[in-house]
Design an enzyme around this catalytic site. Structure first.
Site, PDB file in Angstrom:
ATOM      1  N   HIS A   3      47.824  36.185  45.104  1.00  0.00           N
ATOM      2  CA  HIS A   3      46.805  36.058  46.388  1.00  0.00           C
ATOM      3  C   HIS A   3      46.713  37.503  47.032  1.00  0.00           C
ATOM      4  O   HIS A   3      47.641  37.439  48.119  1.00  0.00           O
ATOM      5  CB  HIS A   3      47.006  35.138  47.371  1.00  0.00           C
ATOM      6  N   GLU A  50      44.655  38.628  49.055  1.00  0.00           N
ATOM      7  CA  GLU A  50      44.103  38.322  50.291  1.00  0.00           C
ATOM      8  C   GLU A  50      44.835  37.793  51.424  1.00  0.00           C
ATOM      9  O   GLU A  50      44.690  37.690  52.571  1.00  0.00           O
ATOM     10  CB  GLU A  50      42.816  37.381  50.083  1.00  0.00           C
ATOM     11  N   CYS A  86      43.625  33.211  41.470  1.00  0.00           N
ATOM     12  CA  CYS A  86      44.191  31.954  41.164  1.00  0.00           C
ATOM     13  C   CYS A  86      43.112  30.898  40.819  1.00  0.00           C
ATOM     14  O   CYS A  86      43.019  31.248  39.720  1.00  0.00           O
ATOM     15  CB  CYS A  86      44.944  31.455  42.617  1.00  0.00           C
TER      16      CYS A  86
END
Length: 228
Positions: free
Chosen positions: A195, A197, A86
Site C-alpha cells: 500500500h 498510499e 491490494c
C-alpha cells in the site's frame, strides 16, 4: 489533471488513496462509485484496497463485473494510467488487465506489516522517481497476496521487464519470483499488493510510497507538455 478513486462496496483504503493524491499530487480527485458508467473526465484511475463485495467467490471476482469496470478497461485501452493496490490489484487480474492470479498467502494467515520492496524497474510511469534496485519500505495488509502465474507468463513478464516490485528479504505471502507488483505490456496499468498510499508521510513510519504518486504526476505532465 484529474484523478478518480474507484469505490466498491467493501473498499476500505479509498480514503487513504484519496488523501495521498490530495496531499502529494495536489490535483483534483474524486470518489467514483462502482455504478458509474463514465470515466472520460479522468486522466488517472486508482483502484484501492479493501474487501470488495466481501471477497465472495474470489477476491475481486464480483467487483470485476461492476459497471465502472467497463470504463476502467476502456480507460486502460486509451492509454490512461491505471493503478490497483491490494484488492485493486486482484480486481485488475480478474478483469484481464494484468496476467496471473492472487492466491491465499502461503501461511494461510493475514499479514499486516511493513515490508521491504526492491524497485525492479524504475523506467515506468509509476516509478521514475525511484532508483533501479532501490529498496523501500511499504506496508502490506492482505490475506490473498500470493501472486502466481504459469512459467510461460513468468518468462514473458521477465522478458518484457513487467515486474516492477519484488519483495526484498522476507517474502510475506509466497508469491512466485518474490513478485510484489507488475504492469501490463503497454506500461500504463500497474498492480501491486503493498500500500503506497499508506506510506506518504514520515509520521506513517515510511514515506517511501509517495514517489509513486509524484512519478504519476510527472508522467502526466511530460505527456501533456505541462510544466510544474
Amino acid at each position: 489533471m484529474r484523478v478518480a478513486v474507484i469505490v466498491f462496496p467493501g473498499s476500505n483504503a479509498d480514503v487513504d488513496m484519496y488523501n495521498a493524491v490530495e496531499d502529494i499530487m495536489g490535483v483534483p480527485v474524486d470518489y467514483v462509485f462502482h455504478s458509474e458508467n463514465d470515466l472520460s473526465n479522468y486522466d488517472v484511475i486508482l483502484l484501492p484496497g479493501g474487501f470488495s463485495y466481501g471477497d465472495y467467490l474470489r477476491c475481486g471476482a464480483v467487483a470485476r463485473f461492476s459497471p465502472v469496470m467497463e470504463q476502467v478497461i476502456k480507460a486502460a485501452d486509451e492509454g490512461k494510467l491505471v493503478m490497483g493496490v491490494c484488492n485493486g490489484f486482484q480486481i485488475l487480474t480478474e478483469a484481464g488487465l494484468l496476467p496471473g492470479v492472487l492466491l491465499r498467502n502461503r501461511s494461510l494467515k493475514f499479514r499486516c506489516t511493513l515490508s521491504k520492496l526492491r524497485v525492479s524497474n524504475n523506467d515506468t510511469a509509476f516509478t521514475k522517481d525511484y532508483g533501479l534496485d532501490e529498496v523501500i519500505d511499504v506496508p502490506i495488509a492482505h490475506g490473498e497476496g500470493n501472486y502466481y502465474c504459469d512459467e510461460e507468463t513468468l518468462n514473458k513478464l521477465k522478458a518484457n521487464n513487467q515486474i516492477v516490485f519484488r519483495y526484498e528479504g522476507e517474502n510475506p505471502n509466497g508469491s512466485i519470483d518474490d513478485i510484489a507488483g507488475i504492469m501490463n505490456e503497454r506500461g500504463n496499468v500497474l498492480g501491486m499488493m503493498p500500500h503506497p498510499e499508506r506510506a506518504v508521510h514520515e509520521w506513517m513510519t515510511s514515506d517511501d510510497g509517495k514517489r509513486i504518486f509524484t512519478s504519476i504526476l510527472k508522467t502526466w505532465r511530460e505527456r501533456n507538455g505541462v510544466t510544474a
